[in-house]
Design a protein around this motif. Structure first.
Motif, PDB file in Angstrom:
ATOM      1  N   TYR A   1     -12.120  -6.350   2.054  1.00 57.38           N
ATOM      2  CA  TYR A   1     -10.739  -5.886   2.150  1.00 57.38           C
ATOM      3  C   TYR A   1     -10.735  -4.406   1.787  1.00 57.38           C
ATOM      4  O   TYR A   1     -11.101  -4.033   0.678  1.00 57.38           O
ATOM      5  CB  TYR A   1      -9.875  -6.670   1.168  1.00 57.38           C
ATOM      6  CG  TYR A   1      -8.411  -6.252   1.144  1.00 57.38           C
ATOM      7  CD1 TYR A   1      -7.490  -6.804   2.038  1.00 57.38           C
ATOM      8  CD2 TYR A   1      -7.952  -5.312   0.223  1.00 57.38           C
ATOM      9  CE1 TYR A   1      -6.152  -6.429   1.999  1.00 57.38           C
ATOM     10  CE2 TYR A   1      -6.621  -4.937   0.183  1.00 57.38           C
ATOM     11  CZ  TYR A   1      -5.721  -5.506   1.073  1.00 57.38           C
ATOM     12  OH  TYR A   1      -4.399  -5.142   1.038  1.00 57.38           O
ATOM     13  N   ARG A   2     -10.356  -3.585   2.755  1.00 52.61           N
ATOM     14  CA  ARG A   2     -10.300  -2.143   2.494  1.00 52.61           C
ATOM     15  C   ARG A   2      -8.886  -1.781   2.075  1.00 52.61           C
ATOM     16  O   ARG A   2      -7.938  -1.888   2.855  1.00 52.61           O
ATOM     17  CB  ARG A   2     -10.707  -1.379   3.745  1.00 52.61           C
ATOM     18  CG  ARG A   2     -10.771   0.113   3.493  1.00 52.61           C
ATOM     19  CD  ARG A   2     -11.315   0.843   4.710  1.00 52.61           C
ATOM     20  NE  ARG A   2     -11.206   2.271   4.514  1.00 52.61           N
ATOM     21  CZ  ARG A   2     -12.159   3.135   4.763  1.00 52.61           C
ATOM     22  NH1 ARG A   2     -13.307   2.722   5.227  1.00 52.61           N
ATOM     23  NH2 ARG A   2     -11.974   4.430   4.568  1.00 52.61           N
ATOM     24  N   SER A   3      -8.756  -1.365   0.832  1.00 50.26           N
ATOM     25  CA  SER A   3      -7.445  -1.033   0.293  1.00 50.26           C
ATOM     26  C   SER A   3      -6.965   0.324   0.802  1.00 50.26           C
ATOM     27  O   SER A   3      -7.778   1.165   1.199  1.00 50.26           O
ATOM     28  CB  SER A   3      -7.553  -1.000  -1.237  1.00 50.26           C
ATOM     29  OG  SER A   3      -6.499  -0.302  -1.791  1.00 50.26           O
ATOM     30  N   VAL A   4      -5.649   0.513   0.803  1.00 45.95           N
ATOM     31  CA  VAL A   4      -5.111   1.829   1.185  1.00 45.95           C
ATOM     32  C   VAL A   4      -5.387   2.836   0.069  1.00 45.95           C
ATOM     33  O   VAL A   4      -5.694   3.995   0.318  1.00 45.95           O
ATOM     34  CB  VAL A   4      -3.598   1.748   1.439  1.00 45.95           C
ATOM     35  CG1 VAL A   4      -3.072   3.085   1.936  1.00 45.95           C
ATOM     36  CG2 VAL A   4      -3.261   0.658   2.434  1.00 45.95           C
ATOM     37  N   ASP A   5      -5.243   2.379  -1.166  1.00 47.16           N
ATOM     38  CA  ASP A   5      -5.521   3.268  -2.305  1.00 47.16           C
ATOM     39  C   ASP A   5      -7.028   3.282  -2.560  1.00 47.16           C
ATOM     40  O   ASP A   5      -7.672   2.236  -2.521  1.00 47.16           O
ATOM     41  CB  ASP A   5      -4.822   2.770  -3.576  1.00 47.16           C
ATOM     42  CG  ASP A   5      -3.306   2.755  -3.434  1.00 47.16           C
ATOM     43  OD1 ASP A   5      -2.801   3.422  -2.512  1.00 47.16           O
ATOM     44  OD2 ASP A   5      -2.645   2.079  -4.232  1.00 47.16           O
TER      45      ASP A   5
ATOM     46  N   VAL B   1      -7.538  -2.004  -5.632  1.00 40.13           N
ATOM     47  CA  VAL B   1      -6.548  -3.025  -5.293  1.00 40.13           C
ATOM     48  C   VAL B   1      -5.511  -3.147  -6.403  1.00 40.13           C
ATOM     49  O   VAL B   1      -5.783  -2.846  -7.555  1.00 40.13           O
ATOM     50  CB  VAL B   1      -7.194  -4.396  -4.989  1.00 40.13           C
ATOM     51  CG1 VAL B   1      -8.075  -4.316  -3.758  1.00 40.13           C
ATOM     52  CG2 VAL B   1      -7.958  -4.926  -6.185  1.00 40.13           C
ATOM     53  N   ASN B   2      -4.339  -3.613  -6.018  1.00 39.66           N
ATOM     54  CA  ASN B   2      -3.229  -3.742  -6.967  1.00 39.66           C
ATOM     55  C   ASN B   2      -3.290  -5.080  -7.686  1.00 39.66           C
ATOM     56  O   ASN B   2      -3.894  -6.042  -7.216  1.00 39.66           O
ATOM     57  CB  ASN B   2      -1.892  -3.590  -6.216  1.00 39.66           C
ATOM     58  CG  ASN B   2      -1.772  -4.524  -5.039  1.00 39.66           C
ATOM     59  OD1 ASN B   2      -2.571  -4.446  -4.122  1.00 39.66           O
ATOM     60  ND2 ASN B   2      -0.798  -5.410  -5.058  1.00 39.66           N
TER      61      ASN B   2
END
Lengths: 467, 359
Positions: A16-20, A33-34
Motif C-alpha cells: 500500500y503506497r501512502s500519499v504521505d 500511514v495514518n
C-alpha cells in the motif's frame, strides 16, 4: 538509485503506497500511514491460513538463508542485494557496516535456529500441541490457546539485531504488525521479504511506517504488543498487560569481593559489555559496580575505549556508530556535561581523548566513548543510559550492591561466592542473569528476554478430557 | 465600476470594494464598535482613508486574540447593533476563560453560502442530518441545524465537549479520552440505526473513523459527510474517502473556526494527491499564507507558511490574526478565483507535539 526508492506499507501482505511519505537521510522515501488505517486493519480480524509450527520453523530456516544472502524485492521495480541492504542501513542509521553485518547475522541465526529457540521458550513443548491446542508435556495433559491473532511491534532504530526478538512470533503462527524505527525500516522490511520468499502466508505480515499516533493505534488495538522506547514512552504503557515494554535496560556488570582484585582479567569482558554494537543496545552495560579498585579500573577501561573513534561507515575497523540526528547527540553531550557539574563525578575518558566528546566525521555527529567515575550510586550520572559507549564506574561493598541495584535488564556477576549467587538468583530486579565471566551483551536466544514470548502469546488453560 | 473579464482581477476588485466598505463601517462613529473607534484615535492614521486594497491591511498590527477573552464583550458591539441580543460563540477554553465572538446573523450567512456549494446528490435536499461534532457554546451547534433546515431537513444532535477530551489527553488519561469517544460514537450510531432517514452527517475525522470501525456508514444510508474540526493530511483524507466512506458516501472537508467562518475545499481527487485545498469565504474573510518570521510577507505559491486570517463582516472586524496553523499557499482556482491554503496542519507540527484529541 535511492531517489527512486519508495518503501510502501504492507497491509496483511498487500503493498500500500501512502500519499504521505517521509524522506530518509539517503533520499529514499517511505510511506507514512495514518492511525485510522492501522486500527481498521487490526479490527478486521483475520481468516489467514496458519501453517503448523513445524512448517513455520522450516519457513523461518529458509527465510534466514534468504535474509543473509539473497537478492530480495525492495519496492516496485527495485531489488535489494545484501550489499544494498548494508549500504541503506548505514546511510540512514549511521551504523558502520561491520556492526550492521553482525546484526544481520544475529537475525539470520535466530531464523536458522528457530526450532531450538521455541524449544527453549516453551520448555520443550511438542510444536504439535500449539497447532492442536491440546497434548501432553512430560506426561501431563496441557492445553494452550493464543492470546492474540496479531502481535504488534513498535521497533527502535538502534540496531538490526533487535528484530531478532519478534521473530519467534511468526514461528508461533502469530501475525505481526511491524512499525519500523524511523532510521531503520530496511531490516524489518528485508525480514518480511525473506519470509514471503520462503513461503510464509502473506496475510501474517504487516508493515506500518507511521507516527506516534499510529504507534498508539498499534499498541491499543493489537491483543499483544512489543514496545521499544525510552523511559517516557515506557511509562505510558507500563500498566497495560497487553504491552511488553523494552525500555532502558540499565544493564550492569557487578564485580564481587572475590574477583575485585582480578579486575584486569575481566577488562575485555568490560569493554565488550560497554561497547559491543557501539553501546546502542539495552544489553550494553551502563554501569560497572565493583567491590574495589574502581579508580584504576575506570582509567583502564577509558583507555581501552579511547581507541574507538569515528571511521568511514565502510571501514572494516569501524566500531563506533554515528547519530542520524545531530541534535540528539548535542542534547546527550550537554546532559553529561551538566551532570559533571554536580560534585562526585569525573569524566575519566577526557584524560584519554584529545578534544571534546562530541565530534563530527564526514558530516555525521559522534559521541566518543565516555567512562564516568562516580563516587556514589546516587550521582545522576551513575544511572544514566545513552545510545553510545557510556558507562559509570561505582565502588560499592559487595554486601550493599543488591540493595542499590534497581531494575536491571542484564547483570553479569563476576563472583564465585555461592551465597551471593543465590541472592542474585533470588532477586526479582534482574531480567537476565549471567553468572561468571560473560559480557552483558552475550545472548542465548533460547532464554527469555524481558519476558517469555511464548508465554506472552499463548496462555495455558486447564484441560480435562473424559475417558 | 466595470466588471473585469479576468475572474481573479474581478475577485480582487470585489474584495477591495468590500474591504473599504467594512473599514468605513467599523471606523465610523455612527456604526463602529468602541474597540476599533478607540484604537483609531491613537493609531496615528485613519483606516477609512488609508485602507484602499487588501495589501493595505498590513498597516494594521497583528491581531491579539487574547483581547477576545480579556475585554468585555460590549467593546466589540458595532454601534449599529447596539441593543440587539447577540449570540456568544466560543473557541479555546480547555482551561480558563475561552475566547468569545459575538454574532447576530453571521453564522447563518456563512452556512447559507456554504450550502450553495454542496452537491444535492450527496446532501439530498429534504433529508435529515446528524450533527456528531462539538456542541455547547460553539457556532457549529446552531450553524449545522440552520444548514439542515435551509436544505429542507432537520438535524439530530448528541453532546460532545472537546474541552474534556483535551484535558484528559493533556493529563495523560488516554483511557478516559477513549471512553468518552466511545460514548459519543455509541450515541451517534444509535441515532443512525433508529432514524433511518438521516442521509447527511457532520463530524470530526476521529469520530468519523471510530463510527466506521463499528458500522458501515453508507450501509446506514449516509450519502454525504461534511467534516471539520482538525487538520487532515492527504493520506487521512484519502483513507476517509476510500475506506471509511467506502468510496460511496461523499466526503467534504472544511476548514473553519468561530473567528473566520467556513472555508470550502475543492473537490478531492486522487490526481491531485488527495491534497485538501481550502479557499476562504472571500470577501467576508481572507486567508493569507505568511512567512512566520516576517508575517507582513506573503510566501510564494507552493511554499509553506503560517496562516493569517482577516475577518470582514459588519458584525466583526478582525485584521491579521495569526492562526495556529500552517499551510501551503496555492493559486486561485476557477471555482474560487483567489489564493487557497493547502494541507493545513498545526503550526510547528514538524517540531513539537500538539494535542488535537478527538476534536
Amino acid at each position: 538509485m535511492s531517489d527512486a526508492i519508495h518503501l510502501p506499507a504492507l497491509r496483511r501482505g498487500v503493498t500500500y503506497r501512502s500519499v504521505d511519505a517521509l524522506r530518509l537521510a539517503n533520499g529514499a522515501e517511505i510511506s507514512q500511514v495514518n492511525s485510522g488505517l492501522i486500527r481498521r486493519d487490526l479490527l478486521r480480524g483475520t481468516a489467514a491460513e496458519r501453517p503448523p509450527v513445524r512448517r513455520m520453523i522450516a519457513i523461518c530456516r529458509e527465510a534466514g538463508a534468504r535474509f543473509r544472502s539473497a537478492t530480495l524485492p525492495l519496492c516496485e521495480g527495485i531489488q535489494q542485494s545484501p550489499e544494498d541492504f548494508l549500504s541503506q542501513v548505514a546511510a540512514t542509521g549511521g551504523l558502520p557496516r561491520t556492526l550492521i553485518r553482525a546484526g544481520m547475522e544475529r537475525v539470520a541465526k535466530v531464523l536458522d535456529d528457530m526450532e531450538q529457540i521455541l524449544a527453549g521458550l516453551s520448555r520443550g513443548l511438542d510444536p504439535a500441541v500449539i497447532d492442536d491446542g491440546i497434548g501432553q508435556q512430560a506426561g501431563i495433559p496441557v492445553s494452550y490457546h493464543p492470546t492474540t491473532e496479531v502481535l504488534s511491534v513498535v521497533l527502535p532504530s538502534n540496531s538490526p539485531g533487535v528484530n531478532a526478538l519478534w521473530l519467534p512470533a511468526i514461528a508461533l503462527r502469530t501475525a505481526v504488525a511491524i512499525k519500523p524505527g524511523r532510521d531503520d525500516p530496511w531490516t524489518p522490511w528485508r525480514i518480511i521479504q525473506a519470509l514471503l520468499a520462503a513461503g510464509c502466508p502473506a496475510e501474517l505480515l504487516s508493515f506500518y511506517p507511521t507516527d506516534h499516533e499510529g504507534s498508539h493505534a498499534l499498541l491499543r488495538t493489537a491483543g499483544r504488543s512489543l514496545l521499544f522506547g525510552d523511559a517516557a514512552v515506557a511509562k505510558r504503557y507500563a500498566r497495560d498487560p497487553r504491552v511488553e515494554i523494552h525500555g532502558p535496560g540499565h544493564s550492569k556488570v557487578l564485580i564481587g569481593a572475590d574477583h575485585a582484585d582480578r579486575w584486569r582479567d575481566h577488562l575485555d569482558l568490560l569493554v565488550k559489555s560497554v561497547a559491543a554494537n557501539s553501546g546502542r543496545s539495552c544489553i550494553n552495560a551502563s554501569a560497572i559496580v565493583t567491590h574495589a579498585h574502581a579508580d584504576v579500573l575506570a582509567h583502564a577501561l577509558a583507555e581501552r575505549l579511547g581507541s574507538m573513534r569515528p571511521r568511514d561507515l565502510d571501514d572494516p575497523a569501524a566500531d563506533l556508530a554515528g547519530f542520524s540526528n545531530a541534535a540528539a547527540a548535542e542534547l546527550i553531550d550537554a546532559a553529561i556535561t551538566a551532570g559533571l557539574a554536580e560534585p562526585g563525578a569525573a569524566d575519566i575518558s577526557a584524560t584519554y581523548r584529545a578534544g571534546p566528546r562530541l565530534v563530527v566525521h564526514r558530516g555525521r555527529s559522534y559521541l566518543l566513548p565516555t567512562v564516568i567515575r562516580c563516587t556514589s550510586f546516587d550521582h545522576p550520572l551513575a544511572r544514566k543510559e545513552y545510545p553510545f559507549p557510556y558507562c559509570a564506574v561505582v565502588e560499592l561493598p559487595q554486601a550493599g550492591m543488591l540493595g542499590r541495584l534497581g531494575p536491571t535488564l542484564v547483570v553479569s556477576a563476576l563472583s564465585d561466592d555461592p551465597v551471593w549467587r543465590r541472592q542474585l538468583l533470588a532477586s526479582p530486579l534482574i531480567q537476565r542473569l549471567n553468572l561468571g565471566a560473560m559480557a552483558t551483551s552475550h545472548v542465548q536466544w533460547d532464554q527469555p528476554h524481558e519476558g517469555n514470548l511464548f508465554e506472552f502469546l499463548y496462555h495455558r488453560r486447564a484441560v480435562q478430557v473424559a475417558a | 465600476m466595470s466588471a473585469s473579464p479576468d475572474p481573479v482581477a474581478a475577485a480582487a476588485s470585489r474584495l477591495d470594494e468590500h474591504l473599504r466598505e467594512m473599514v468605513d463601517w467599523h471606523f465610523s462613529p455612527a456604526t463602529g464598535s468602541p474597540f476599533w473607534l478607540d484604537w483609531a484615535r491613537t493609531a496615528g492614521w485613519d483606516p477609512r482613508t488609508d485602507i484602499r486594497t487588501a495589501a493595505d491591511l498590513s498597516r494594521f498590527p497583528l491581531f491579539d486574540d487574547d483581547l477576545l477573552r480579556d475585554l468585555p464583550n460590549e467593546v466589540w458591539i458595532p454601534k449599529a447593533y447596539a441593543g440587539r441580543p447577540f449570540f456568544v460563540f466560543e473557541t479555546g477554553g480547555t482551561t480558563g476563560m475561552p475566547k468569545q465572538r459575538l454574532s447576530w446573523t453571521d453564522h447563518l450567512h456563512d452556512y447559507t453560502e456554504f450550502s450553495s456549494t454542496l452537491d444535492d446528490a450527496a446532501f439530498p435536499p429534504g433529508s435529515h442530518w446528524l450533527m456528531a461534532g462539538p456542541t455547547g457554546p460553539r457556532r457549529l451547534r446552531l450553524a449545522i441545524e440552520h444548514l439542515a433546515q435551509l436544505r429542507g431537513g432537520s438535524c439530530y444532535f448528541l453532546d460532545l465537549d472537546p474541552r474534556w477530551v483535551k484535558r484528559c489527553i493533556a493529563a495523560g488519561d488516554f483511557a478516559q479520552a477513549e471512553a468518552y469517544k466511545y460514548h459519543v460514537v455509541d450515541q451517534a450510531i444509535t441515532i443512525l440505526r433508529h432514524r433511518r432517514n438521516i442521509r447527511c452527517l457532520f463530524t470530526t475525522p476521529k469520530i468519523l473513523e471510530a463510527m466506521a470501525e463499528r458500522t458501515s456508514l453508507p450501509g446506514l444510508g449516509i450519502a454525504g459527510v461534511f467534516c471539520g474540526g482538525t487538520s487532515m493530511t492527504p493520506q487521512t483524507v484519502r483513507f476517509l474517502a476510500e475506506e471509511v466512506l467506502e468510496g460511496v458516501a461523499r466526503f467534504v472537508p472544511t476548514y473553519g473556526n468561530t473567528l473566520m467562518g467556513l472555508a470550502c475545499s475543492l473537490p478531492l481527487t486522487a490526481a491531485n494527491g488527495w491534497s485538501v485545498i481550502y479557499h476562504a469565504p472571500q470577501p467576508r474573510a481572507i486567508l493569507r499564507v505568511v512567512d512566520p518570521a516576517d508575517p507582513a510577507r506573503t510566501v510564494d505559491h507552493g511554499a509553506w507558511g503560517r496562516v493569517e486570517l482577516t475577518t470582514l463582516t459588519r458584525e466583526f472586524f478582525m485584521p491579521r490574526l495569526l492562526e495556529r496553523d500552517e499551510a501551503r499557499r496555492t493559486p486561485p482556482s476557477s471555482r474560487f478565483p483567489w489564493d487557497g491554503v493547502a494541507d493545513v496542519r498545526p503550526f510547528g507540527a514538524q517540531s513539537g507535539k500538539i494535542i488535537e484529541g478527538v476534536y
